[in-house]
Design a protein around this motif. Sequence first.
Motif, PDB file in Angstrom:
ATOM      1  N   THR A  46       0.853  -1.202   0.000  1.00 16.38           N
ATOM      2  CA  THR A  46       0.000   0.000   0.000  1.00 16.38           C
ATOM      3  C   THR A  46       0.884   1.247   0.000  1.00 16.38           C
ATOM      4  N   ARG A  47       0.254   2.391  -0.046  1.00 16.21           N
ATOM      5  CA  ARG A  47       1.011   3.639   0.082  1.00 16.21           C
ATOM      6  C   ARG A  47       0.780   4.300   1.448  1.00 16.21           C
ATOM      7  N   GLY A  48       0.273   3.535   2.388  1.00 13.87           N
ATOM      8  CA  GLY A  48       0.099   4.079   3.741  1.00 13.87           C
ATOM      9  C   GLY A  48      -0.890   5.233   3.800  1.00 13.87           C
ATOM     10  N   GLU A  49      -1.952   5.124   3.012  1.00 13.66           N
ATOM     11  CA  GLU A  49      -2.911   6.225   2.867  1.00 13.66           C
ATOM     12  C   GLU A  49      -3.584   6.647   4.164  1.00 13.66           C
ATOM     13  N   VAL A  53      -0.811  12.294   9.462  1.00 17.18           N
ATOM     14  CA  VAL A  53       0.203  13.208   8.964  1.00 17.18           C
ATOM     15  C   VAL A  53      -0.184  14.631   9.363  1.00 17.18           C
ATOM     16  N   GLU A  54       0.754  15.354   9.940  1.00 16.13           N
ATOM     17  CA  GLU A  54       0.469  16.767  10.249  1.00 16.13           C
ATOM     18  C   GLU A  54       0.363  17.544   8.939  1.00 16.13           C
ATOM     19  N   TYR A  61       1.683  18.143  -2.022  1.00 13.31           N
ATOM     20  CA  TYR A  61       1.223  16.788  -2.334  1.00 13.31           C
ATOM     21  C   TYR A  61      -0.299  16.763  -2.471  1.00 13.31           C
ATOM     22  N   GLN A  62      -0.783  15.876  -3.334  1.00 13.31           N
ATOM     23  CA  GLN A  62      -2.228  15.722  -3.533  1.00 13.31           C
ATOM     24  C   GLN A  62      -2.851  14.877  -2.426  1.00 13.31           C
ATOM     25  N   SER A  63      -2.059  13.989  -1.849  1.00 12.56           N
ATOM     26  CA  SER A  63      -2.641  13.034  -0.903  1.00 12.56           C
ATOM     27  C   SER A  63      -1.560  12.506   0.034  1.00 12.56           C
ATOM     28  N   ILE A  64      -2.023  11.863   1.102  1.00 11.94           N
ATOM     29  CA  ILE A  64      -1.096  11.227   2.042  1.00 11.94           C
ATOM     30  C   ILE A  64      -0.319  10.109   1.334  1.00 11.94           C
ATOM     31  N   GLY A  65      -1.023   9.372   0.464  1.00 10.47           N
ATOM     32  CA  GLY A  65      -0.365   8.280  -0.261  1.00 10.47           C
ATOM     33  C   GLY A  65       0.793   8.778  -1.115  1.00 10.47           C
ATOM     34  N   GLU A  66       0.553   9.912  -1.757  1.00 13.04           N
ATOM     35  CA  GLU A  66       1.599  10.465  -2.630  1.00 13.04           C
ATOM     36  C   GLU A  66       2.818  10.897  -1.796  1.00 13.04           C
TER      37      GLU A  66
END
Length: 291
Positions: A46-49, A53-54, A61-66
């Motif tokens: 996974t990308r740890g979505e 995250v603060e 970034y567009q997302s936590i995964g990115e």
Amino acid sequence: MDYSNQNNGLTMLAVLAHPDDETFGMGGTLALYARRGVSVHLICATRGEVGEVEPHFLEGYQSIGELREDELRCAAEKLGLEGVYFLDYRDSGMEGSPDNEHPEALAAAPIDEVAAKVTDYIRKLRPQVVLTFDPIGGYRHPDHVAIHEATVRAFDAAGDAQVYPGEYPPFQPDKLYYHTFPRGWLTWVVRLMPLIGKDPRHFGQNGDIDLLELVGENFPVHARIDYGEVVRVKEAATACHASQGSMATSSGLMRWAFRLASGKDSFTRAYPPPDGRLKERDLFTGVNASS
Ligand SMILES: [Zn+2]
């Protein structure tokens, strides 16, 4: 363990779940073998979505995964990994969270589907040594448990063309190891925590890890890898995962406990099944590079 020449034909594959698993868990071992000229690869399911995250980390970034993919690529470069491959599942979050039920969640995916993907990579990369989590995924994270189960199935299947047939010829790796936390050390951590006002039953960023319960689950340690010479490399990779903080904690006492454990990684050897007590110092012991 003297692989002084590069291109020694040795390949290692770690199969894990989230960006940061590769560093906070067995990062020292991965860095050590990479430095010794072993071709070290990582599957990250996974990308740890779902990681916390603060907000300021997300700028640009567009997302936590990115963001977390970027952090992983940074860490992989520091560790000296040759390849990083995502299985494109979604982080399932901790047990009981609504993210468990997301249709793309790793923990919700059929194990055979995940195992077939891992099998493909084993046949393609042809590693002699495969590494993954222990059967409880270190601390019962549903994604860690899921990828452990899929990896065990893939390890058994990769050498058999009839199982999960794909585009690559069958290939049987020699050895399968589970990374595990030595219980003696964990017992000390559990004893120390109340002294500094921390509850071992509610450990971790979200307080959802019960260390007391984990102490009771014991996996035999068959291999201990001393990665002292690359401790700095692991630290550099840890710094890449800035949004996840460091695995150690703000307290000096806890940091001390984690430092005690660092410098060595412990592994249970799942295959070949150990004959009695085993104290390996090298995960490639007995491996023939031409196999
Ligand atoms: Zn993880």
